[in-house]
Scaffold this active site. Structure first.
Site, mmCIF file in Angstrom:
data_model
loop_
_atom_site.group_PDB
_atom_site.id
_atom_site.type_symbol
_atom_site.label_atom_id
_atom_site.label_comp_id
_atom_site.label_asym_id
_atom_site.label_seq_id
_atom_site.Cartn_x
_atom_site.Cartn_y
_atom_site.Cartn_z
ATOM 1 N N THR A 1 -9.209 -4.453 -4.711
ATOM 2 C CA THR A 1 -8.141 -3.599 -5.223
ATOM 3 C C THR A 1 -7.129 -3.366 -4.105
ATOM 4 O OG1 THR A 1 -9.442 -1.644 -4.704
ATOM 5 C CG2 THR A 1 -9.611 -2.493 -6.956
ATOM 6 N N VAL B 1 -5.576 0.014 -2.787
ATOM 7 C CA VAL B 1 -5.692 1.149 -1.874
ATOM 8 C C VAL B 1 -6.966 1.028 -1.031
ATOM 9 C CG1 VAL B 1 -5.898 3.674 -1.721
ATOM 10 C CG2 VAL B 1 -4.378 2.644 -3.426
ATOM 11 N N CYS B 2 -8.033 0.563 -1.633
ATOM 12 C CA CYS B 2 -9.345 0.542 -0.974
ATOM 13 C C CYS B 2 -9.359 -0.168 0.384
ATOM 14 C CB CYS B 2 -10.392 -0.062 -1.903
ATOM 15 S SG CYS B 2 -10.604 0.855 -3.441
ATOM 16 N N PRO B 3 -8.805 -1.378 0.519
ATOM 17 C CA PRO B 3 -8.909 -2.025 1.825
ATOM 18 C C PRO B 3 -8.136 -1.296 2.922
ATOM 19 C CG PRO B 3 -7.546 -3.347 0.350
ATOM 20 C CD PRO B 3 -8.161 -2.244 -0.467
ATOM 21 N N ILE C 1 -10.693 1.352 4.013
ATOM 22 C CA ILE C 1 -11.855 0.731 4.658
ATOM 23 C C ILE C 1 -11.471 0.227 6.044
ATOM 24 C CG2 ILE C 1 -13.521 -1.158 4.489
ATOM 25 C CD1 ILE C 1 -13.149 -0.885 1.367
#
Length: 191
Positions: free
Chosen positions: A53, A55-57, A60
């Site tokens: 997706t 926003v997630c990376p 992370i």
């Protein structure tokens, strides 16, 4: 949702190892992480909705960049989603931002940990962007949750960990190295 003062749930999940070991492929890249792993350390456990997706990376990768700072504070960082370890591995291999991620990516494919924490989005059935700071005794000392579309600030998580580890009264926007509040000094100055 579980919160401050609650015991963090027991868990046993498969993870993609952090660092270069995590890129070795199936059979080499995976490890088991349990609630007993890294005993005696502070734990930062953060959740994201889905792999592959947008926003997630960013989140992370930001946690990964601070992994050394967390380690300097005797804390380990675990990233978790409900995707499988195979999906995590594939994502790391194909995303430049997280390819060299130094922290493990845990696979909560049965949604047991996410459910026990009470952080599953009611409509999407995926974890909200929840973050927990867990003390060495397994007690949640800080909990934060964002909706699916808004990323969090890992530097703020580090700041809160620093404050918690002082075991003192820390004012708004307190940062490591600043003085903590001393109530006895405040009362005597007001008198």
């Amino acid at each position: 949702m579980l919160t401050v003062g609650d015991k963090f749930p027991q868990f046993a999940l498969t993870a993609v190892k952090g660092g270069p070991e995590g890129l070795g492929g199936p059979g080499v890249s995976f490890t088991d992480v349990t609630s007993a792993s890294d005993a005696g350390q502070w734990k930062i456990v953060f959740f994201w909705p889905k792999d592959f997706t947008f926003v997630c990376p960013t989140e992370i990768a930001a946690f990964g960049k601070l992994a050394g700072e967390f380690a300097d504070r005797d804390a380990v960082v675990y990233g978790v989603s409900t995707d499988s370890e195979f999906v995590h591995l594939n994502w790391r291999l194909h995303n430049d931002d997280i390819r060299d991620l130094p922290i493990p990516m845990l696979a909560d494919i049965k949604r047991e940990l996410s459910s026990a924490l009470g952080i599953l989005d009611k409509d999407a059935g995926v974890p909200l962007r929840a973050t927990f700071i867990v003390d060495p005794h397994g007690t949640i000392q800080w909990a934060s949750v964002n909706g699916l579309n808004v990323g969090r600030n890992p530097a703020e998580v580090l700041r809160v960990l620093d404050a918690l580890q002082t075991d003192e009264l820390c004012p708004c926007n307190w940062e490591k190295g600043q003085a903590a509040l001393k109530p006895q000094e405040l009362f005597s100055a007001a008198a």
